[in-house]
Design a protein around this motif. Structure first.
Motif, short mmCIF file in Angstrom:
data_model
loop_
_atom_site.label_atom_id
_atom_site.label_comp_id
_atom_site.label_asym_id
_atom_site.label_seq_id
_atom_site.Cartn_x
_atom_site.Cartn_y
_atom_site.Cartn_z
N SER A 130 -1.10 2.85 7.83
CA SER A 130 -0.67 4.21 8.12
C SER A 130 0.83 4.39 7.87
O SER A 130 1.26 5.36 7.25
CB SER A 130 -1.01 4.54 9.57
N LEU A 131 1.62 3.44 8.36
CA LEU A 131 3.07 3.55 8.19
C LEU A 131 3.47 3.42 6.72
O LEU A 131 4.37 4.14 6.26
CB LEU A 131 3.77 2.50 9.05
N LEU A 132 2.83 2.53 5.99
CA LEU A 132 3.13 2.41 4.55
C LEU A 132 2.77 3.70 3.82
O LEU A 132 3.53 4.18 2.97
CB LEU A 132 2.36 1.24 3.93
N TYR A 133 1.63 4.26 4.16
CA TYR A 133 1.20 5.52 3.52
C TYR A 133 2.23 6.61 3.79
O TYR A 133 2.69 7.27 2.85
CB TYR A 133 -0.17 5.95 4.04
N HIS A 134 2.62 6.79 5.03
CA HIS A 134 3.56 7.85 5.37
C HIS A 134 4.95 7.62 4.77
O HIS A 134 5.66 8.57 4.45
CB HIS A 134 3.65 8.04 6.89
N ARG A 135 5.30 6.38 4.57
CA ARG A 135 6.60 6.05 4.00
C ARG A 135 6.64 6.34 2.49
O ARG A 135 7.67 6.77 1.97
CB ARG A 135 6.93 4.59 4.26
N HIS A 136 5.53 6.11 1.78
CA HIS A 136 5.56 6.17 0.33
C HIS A 136 4.73 7.29 -0.30
O HIS A 136 4.79 7.50 -1.51
CB HIS A 136 5.11 4.81 -0.25
N ALA A 137 3.97 8.01 0.48
CA ALA A 137 3.07 9.03 -0.06
C ALA A 137 3.82 10.17 -0.74
O ALA A 137 3.41 10.65 -1.80
CB ALA A 137 2.16 9.58 1.04
N LYS A 138 4.92 10.62 -0.16
CA LYS A 138 5.64 11.76 -0.73
C LYS A 138 6.17 11.44 -2.13
O LYS A 138 6.03 12.25 -3.05
CB LYS A 138 6.79 12.17 0.19
N THR A 139 6.76 10.27 -2.28
CA THR A 139 7.28 9.87 -3.59
C THR A 139 6.17 9.78 -4.62
O THR A 139 6.30 10.28 -5.74
CB THR A 139 8.01 8.52 -3.48
N ALA A 140 5.06 9.15 -4.23
CA ALA A 140 3.92 9.02 -5.14
C ALA A 140 3.35 10.40 -5.48
O ALA A 140 3.05 10.69 -6.63
CB ALA A 140 2.84 8.13 -4.53
N PHE A 141 3.22 11.26 -4.47
CA PHE A 141 2.68 12.60 -4.70
C PHE A 141 3.56 13.38 -5.68
O PHE A 141 3.06 14.04 -6.59
CB PHE A 141 2.56 13.39 -3.39
N ASN A 142 4.87 13.31 -5.50
CA ASN A 142 5.78 14.03 -6.41
C ASN A 142 5.61 13.56 -7.85
O ASN A 142 5.60 14.38 -8.77
CB ASN A 142 7.23 13.87 -5.95
N SER A 143 5.47 12.26 -8.05
CA SER A 143 5.26 11.73 -9.40
C SER A 143 3.95 12.25 -9.98
O SER A 143 3.88 12.66 -11.13
CB SER A 143 5.23 10.20 -9.38
N ILE A 144 2.91 12.24 -9.17
CA ILE A 144 1.59 12.70 -9.62
C ILE A 144 1.64 14.19 -9.94
O ILE A 144 1.20 14.63 -11.01
CB ILE A 144 0.52 12.42 -8.54
N PHE A 145 2.18 14.97 -9.03
CA PHE A 145 2.19 16.43 -9.20
C PHE A 145 2.98 16.86 -10.43
O PHE A 145 2.57 17.76 -11.15
CB PHE A 145 2.75 17.11 -7.95
N ARG A 146 4.09 16.18 -10.69
CA ARG A 146 4.87 16.52 -11.89
C ARG A 146 4.06 16.31 -13.15
O ARG A 146 4.21 17.03 -14.13
CB ARG A 146 6.15 15.70 -11.95
N LEU A 147 3.16 15.33 -13.14
CA LEU A 147 2.37 15.03 -14.33
C LEU A 147 1.12 15.91 -14.45
O LEU A 147 0.83 16.41 -15.52
CB LEU A 147 1.97 13.55 -14.35
N VAL A 148 0.40 16.11 -13.36
CA VAL A 148 -0.87 16.85 -13.47
C VAL A 148 -0.70 18.35 -13.21
O VAL A 148 -1.56 19.13 -13.58
CB VAL A 148 -1.98 16.27 -12.55
N ASN A 149 0.37 18.73 -12.54
CA ASN A 149 0.72 20.13 -12.32
C ASN A 149 -0.38 20.92 -11.60
O ASN A 149 -0.59 22.09 -11.88
CB ASN A 149 1.09 20.80 -13.65
N ASP A 150 -1.11 20.27 -10.71
CA ASP A 150 -2.16 20.91 -9.94
C ASP A 150 -2.19 20.24 -8.58
O ASP A 150 -2.48 19.05 -8.47
CB ASP A 150 -3.51 20.75 -10.67
N ARG A 151 -1.90 21.01 -7.53
CA ARG A 151 -1.75 20.45 -6.19
C ARG A 151 -3.03 19.76 -5.71
O ARG A 151 -2.97 18.65 -5.19
CB ARG A 151 -1.34 21.54 -5.20
N GLN A 152 -4.18 20.40 -5.87
CA GLN A 152 -5.43 19.80 -5.39
C GLN A 152 -5.74 18.50 -6.12
O GLN A 152 -6.09 17.50 -5.50
CB GLN A 152 -6.60 20.79 -5.57
N GLU A 153 -5.58 18.51 -7.44
CA GLU A 153 -5.81 17.28 -8.22
C GLU A 153 -4.82 16.19 -7.81
O GLU A 153 -5.17 15.02 -7.70
CB GLU A 153 -5.71 17.55 -9.72
N ALA A 154 -3.56 16.59 -7.59
CA ALA A 154 -2.54 15.62 -7.19
C ALA A 154 -2.88 14.99 -5.84
O ALA A 154 -2.70 13.79 -5.65
CB ALA A 154 -1.17 16.29 -7.14
#
Length: 190
Positions: free
Chosen positions: A26-50
Motif C-alpha cells: 500500500s505504501l509503495l503504491y501511494h508513493r509511486h502511483a502518481k509518477t507512474a500515472f503521469n507517465s501513462i497519461f501523457r502517452l495514452v491521453n485518456d484518463r480511464q485507460e491510464a
C-alpha cells in the motif's frame, strides 16, 4: 512536517512486502502511483485507460517484486513498466509508427533558429499543445521531453530509426510552437 511513512525507504517497504505485510504494498503504491500515472497519461491521453494501465503496472510490479535486484530503484522500475504497458496499449490500438524517408528530414539551419527561440509559455499550455498532436508524434514527444528517454532508445522501443524519431520530434516542436504562438496572439487580440 514529515510523516513516519516518509522516513521509511523503498528498501524497507519492499522487505515488508516480501515478508507478507500488506502495508508495504500500500505504501509503495501511494508513493509511486502518481509518477507512474503521469507517465501513462501523457502517452495514452485518456484518463480511464491510464487508470486501468496503472493498475496493471502495479499488479505486474508486485507480482514480480522478487525479481527486482536493486530495491532503491523501485520507482524507476515501475515507471519503466508503466511506459512499456502504455506503448503496448498504443500498439494494440493499431497506432503504428512509420519511417520517414531521409529526403524528408528537416534542414538543420531551421533547427538552430528553433533552438534560439525562448519558450515563454506555461507548462499547462505546452501539455495541452502536446495532447493535440497525433498519437504517434505525441508519444515521441512525451518519451523524449517528459520521460527523458534518448531518441535512439525511443527509436528502438518503437521499432523505427532514430532519424525518424528526430524528424517527428522536430516537426512536433514546430507545430507546438506555432500553436502556442497563435494562442498568445489570439489572447492579445481579444
Amino acid at each position: 512536517m514529515k510523516t513516519v511513512t516518509e522516513n521509511i525507504s523503498d528498501r524497507e517497504l519492499l522487505e515488508l512486502c516480501r515478508s507478507g505485510n500488506n502495508s508495504g504494498y500500500s505504501l509503495l503504491y501511494h508513493r509511486h502511483a502518481k509518477t507512474a500515472f503521469n507517465s501513462i497519461f501523457r502517452l495514452v491521453n485518456d484518463r480511464q485507460e491510464a487508470e486501468d494501465i496503472l493498475q496493471e503496472v502495479f499488479v505486474k510490479a508486485f507480482s514480480e517484486i522478487a525479481t527486482l535486484k536493486n530495491a532503491d530503484s523501485f520507482g524507476g522500475w515501475t515507471k519503466q513498466i508503466a511506459i512499456n504497458h502504455s506503448l503496448s496499449f498504443l500498439r494494440k490500438k493499431k497506432n503504428y509508427f512509420s519511417e520517414i524517408e531521409e529526403d524528408q528530414l528537416p534542414d538543420h539551419h531551421e533547427d538552430d533558429l528553433e533552438e534560439k527561440r525562448k519558450w515563454e509559455f506555461q507548462i499547462e499550455e505546452l501539455q495541452n499543445a502536446v495532447a493535440e498532436l497525433p498519437v504517434q508524434v505525441r508519444t515521441i514527444v512525451n518519451l523524449f521531453l517528459f520521460e527523458e528517454m534518448p531518441q535512439e532508445e525511443i527509436g528502438t522501443v518503437l521499432g523505427i530509426p532514430a532519424s525518424t524519431v528526430r524528424s517527428h520530434y522536430h516537426r512536433a516542436k514546430k507545430k507546438i510552437f506555432e500553436k502556442l504562438t497563435q494562442k498568445k496572439h489570439n489572447e492579445r487580440s481579444a
